[in-house]
Each structure stands twice: as structure tokens, then as C-alpha cells.
Design a protein around this motif. Sequence first.
Motif, PDB file in Angstrom:
ATOM      1  N   LYS A  40     -10.053   6.867   7.134  1.00  0.00           N
ATOM      2  CA  LYS A  40      -9.378   7.823   6.247  1.00  0.00           C
ATOM      3  C   LYS A  40      -7.918   7.411   6.113  1.00  0.00           C
ATOM      4  N   LYS A  41      -7.442   7.305   4.868  1.00  0.00           N
ATOM      5  CA  LYS A  41      -6.058   6.907   4.607  1.00  0.00           C
ATOM      6  C   LYS A  41      -5.377   7.982   3.777  1.00  0.00           C
ATOM      7  N   VAL A  42      -4.480   8.751   4.407  1.00  0.00           N
ATOM      8  CA  VAL A  42      -3.739   9.789   3.692  1.00  0.00           C
ATOM      9  C   VAL A  42      -2.254   9.650   4.003  1.00  0.00           C
ATOM     10  N   ASP A  43      -1.420  10.174   3.084  1.00  0.00           N
ATOM     11  CA  ASP A  43       0.031  10.104   3.286  1.00  0.00           C
ATOM     12  C   ASP A  43       0.528  11.325   4.071  1.00  0.00           C
ATOM     13  N   ALA A  44       1.837  11.480   4.166  1.00  0.00           N
ATOM     14  CA  ALA A  44       2.437  12.561   4.953  1.00  0.00           C
ATOM     15  C   ALA A  44       2.091  13.952   4.400  1.00  0.00           C
ATOM     16  N   GLN A  45       1.850  14.053   3.093  1.00  0.00           N
ATOM     17  CA  GLN A  45       1.492  15.337   2.478  1.00  0.00           C
ATOM     18  C   GLN A  45      -0.006  15.614   2.533  1.00  0.00           C
ATOM     19  N   GLY A  46      -0.788  14.721   3.135  1.00  0.00           N
ATOM     20  CA  GLY A  46      -2.236  14.899   3.234  1.00  0.00           C
ATOM     21  C   GLY A  46      -2.979  14.513   1.963  1.00  0.00           C
ATOM     22  N   ARG A  47      -2.379  13.617   1.171  1.00  0.00           N
ATOM     23  CA  ARG A  47      -3.002  13.178  -0.082  1.00  0.00           C
ATOM     24  C   ARG A  47      -3.512  11.757   0.063  1.00  0.00           C
ATOM     25  N   ALA A  48      -4.591  11.450  -0.660  1.00  0.00           N
ATOM     26  CA  ALA A  48      -5.085  10.074  -0.738  1.00  0.00           C
ATOM     27  C   ALA A  48      -4.665   9.518  -2.096  1.00  0.00           C
ATOM     28  N   TYR A  49      -4.215   8.258  -2.119  1.00  0.00           N
ATOM     29  CA  TYR A  49      -3.724   7.643  -3.354  1.00  0.00           C
ATOM     30  C   TYR A  49      -4.543   6.411  -3.693  1.00  0.00           C
ATOM     31  N   ALA A  50      -4.828   6.227  -4.985  1.00  0.00           N
ATOM     32  CA  ALA A  50      -5.516   5.023  -5.446  1.00  0.00           C
ATOM     33  C   ALA A  50      -5.115   4.730  -6.878  1.00  0.00           C
TER      34      ALA A  50
END
Length: 158
Positions: free
Chosen positions: A26-36
Motif C-alpha cells: 500500500k502506497k499512500v501520502d501523508a494525507q492518506g491519499r493514493a496517487y497515480a
Amino acid sequence: MAETVQSLEGLAGLKTAAPEGPKYEKKVDAQGRAYATGKRKNAVARVWIKPGSGKIEVNTRTIEVFFARPVLRMLIQQPLVAAGRSGQYDVICTVSGGGLSGQAGAVRHGLAKALTLFEPELRSALKRGGFLTRDSRVVERKKYGRAKARRSFQFSKR
């Protein structure tokens, strides 16, 4: 001879262990969002997903305003429906380049990739649906000495 038999048995034990595929995390940023990033024709879409009520926003506008045609809205929803996650994620994306059809395809591609980053176990379902494959077809360029990409000028005998 005994040494070779023993080493062969050791090799047989290695063969029975099935090779496992790569592990996806699982790869998420500091805000808990996944980006692609999704691409289709000349359109590029940057897609962020986070758990929410199912709101989809494209270039700061709702999906109904940005993609007026129902077919394009249905196209974007396909990865969520295939994964059984419709209405569970908020999708925010910025899209540029190409026309509306290419932009919808780019958002769909980016959404599928972002879903796999957020929930790696959905990868097989999305891959089976063909949502993770980038459609590489682009418009063929016009050639010198031709009317269009392939069409010649009209032949005149006189």
C-alpha cells in the motif's frame, strides 16, 4: 555417487517450492491519499483517491459538469465497479491534453492504478478487466507529400 544423489534430492526440494509473484504494498501520502498518473492518446490525468463518499471531481468541477456524456462517466466508473468499490472513494483528478474521450480514458487508467496502490489485493481484478494497461494507440502523424497521414493527393493524368 552418494553425494550426487543427496544433491539431487536437495534440488528436488527446491523445485517443489512454488515461486511467488512480486508483493505489492500500500502506497499512500501523508494525507492518506493514493496517487497515480493515467494516460490515453494525448491526455494525461493525475489522480488522487482517498476513502470517502464516492465524490468524483475533475479539474475542480463535478464529473457531471466536466463529462456531460453519460458514456464517459460510465467509462470512468468502470474500475470502481469491477473492484466492487463504487461509492467508497473520493476521487480528485486534474486532466490536460487531448479531447474529452481521451481524457476520460486517462482518468480511468489513473483511477485503476491509484486503486492498486491503495488496495494491492484489487490488482488481479483490475488487471483481468484490462484497466491497468495503457492504451498506446495515438493519432498517426501526417507525412510530407501526402494529404493526410496515408491519403495521397488526387491523381490527375492531365
